[in-house]
Write a protein that holds these residues in place. Sequence first.
Motif, short mmCIF file in Angstrom:
data_model
loop_
_atom_site.label_atom_id
_atom_site.label_comp_id
_atom_site.label_asym_id
_atom_site.label_seq_id
_atom_site.Cartn_x
_atom_site.Cartn_y
_atom_site.Cartn_z
N LEU A 190 1.09 -1.39 -0.04
CA LEU A 190 0.45 0.23 0.01
C LEU A 190 0.95 1.34 0.21
N SER A 191 1.94 1.04 -0.03
CA SER A 191 2.76 2.37 0.34
C SER A 191 3.60 2.70 -1.45
N PRO A 192 3.66 4.27 -1.57
CA PRO A 192 3.71 4.40 -2.78
C PRO A 192 4.65 4.96 -3.49
N TYR A 193 6.24 4.23 -2.36
CA TYR A 193 7.71 4.18 -2.75
C TYR A 193 8.52 3.27 -3.55
N TYR A 194 7.95 2.18 -3.66
CA TYR A 194 7.82 0.61 -3.40
C TYR A 194 7.49 0.01 -4.44
N ALA A 195 8.53 -1.22 -5.14
CA ALA A 195 7.40 -2.57 -5.84
C ALA A 195 7.81 -3.26 -5.05
N VAL A 196 6.80 -4.02 -4.18
CA VAL A 196 7.21 -5.29 -2.83
C VAL A 196 6.87 -5.97 -3.91
N LEU A 197 8.26 -6.51 -3.93
CA LEU A 197 8.60 -8.29 -4.54
C LEU A 197 9.33 -9.18 -3.46
#
Length: 496
Positions: free
Chosen positions: A406-413
Amino acid sequence: LFYADRYEEVFQDTYILDHPTKLKNSYHILKFDFSAVSTVGNVDRNFSDYCNIKIDNFLNKYKFDIKIDRDKPAHKNLNYIFGKLKLKNIQIYVMVDEYDNFINNILMHDEREYQELVSSKSQAIYKEFFKLLKSATTDNGSVLKRMFMTGVSPLAMFDVTSGSNIGTNITNEFVFNSAIGVTREELGRLLDHYDLQLQHSTLSFDDWYNNYKFSRDAKDTIYNTDMVLYYLKSLIRSGQPPTNMLDLNVRTDYSKLRYLVYTNSRLNGNFNTLQRLLGDDVVDSIEIKDSFSAFEMKREESFISLLYYLGLTTLDRYYRGKYYFKIPNQTIRIIMAEYIEQALKESNIFDINLNEFKHTIQEFAYDSSLYIFEYLSTAIEKNSKIRDYIDGENFIKGFLVAYLSLSPYYAVLTEQERNKGFVDIYLKKAPNIDDDITEGLIELKYIPRNKFSQDELEKQIAQAKKQLTQYNPQGFEMGVIIIFNGWEMVYCEKHE
């Protein structure tokens, strides 16, 4: 035929202009778009009124001297004009866009009404309309020569047309794999044409918009066309990437999944499948179902196929007689995370202040603060119902991925290969973030409640340190070790 005199103008700069087929200018096109049909009020009447308008427009467009009665059901008017045009040896090509939109919306909001529409005992206009189309193709002299239908899923065709036994589902055929997406070569041509440069590497761009595959024989993946154009439009207009990497147009209405993850007001196995997707990054099935009834959608094998048709998963590989599906990119991972957050909240299982939580992500990004994990752990303590769902590392991992996404800062891979190993969770800076923020490699360990000991904890810490050293030998990202004992976080430290 309507465009026969303007053929070169209409098809300028297209392949078909230079490679016309023998059927060029052969058909009169009757087109419907069922997403325009309202599901409010009398749905039979709404459907019939819409179709009658399109039939009338068709007759006027080609200047046929035929009148229909707008007060009659659409299928009766369609049958009437087919009979009239057959006498003139007219050939019709019917195109139906979003053929399942109208019927799916009814299903998700009122299963009883859907059952009435598709029941064999019903004389519902929607069902009769498709029966008429089917019967209009039964002999060589039929006026209806071709039909082409596009939609999201094959379920409506199964329930309405006895398995759609007059059509072919071409979704998974190799020749069409890249038909409605953007290939890497095409992306390169777009960038050259508009003299654009991606601010970050193409691989960062791929994390958000690429990785779709619709045939087990396809070697290359494709980009989502909408997502690519959304990003490039921002570059053209402002010279900058979009502020939000997620285009609102690609969101699937949550209500479409809500119906499928609840049984008797409780989250069911389909919800567990979504959670497993976020944790494992993959689910498997023996087959991709070409057709299935809406009344089978709560079965896991049908649900997995539906996620694929909805674009929420894509084909990862076919191996040893199984199809393996994964979430294609970060854009879809965010959408999936929003579904899970909403479902947990609606079920009174887990609810946190998302605004506060997103501030903890900001503190991680800009200050390397680990408070975000303490915040989630404390929230689990307060929301005791969530503990009933925590039965292993995969749930904890899926839970963390859902909320971190839900963060706008990251791609969560997840399960990213690094130096002959696989990182549990990689927080990779988004392409539209110019600031120098913390990127994180998270190694997650889980100890069952009945197997905890100090020796076991020390063993897991040592193993996690070894793995992070292997994944990150140059120390470019911050390593984080997180260990859960059941639902309780018992260790959370940076690994320098």
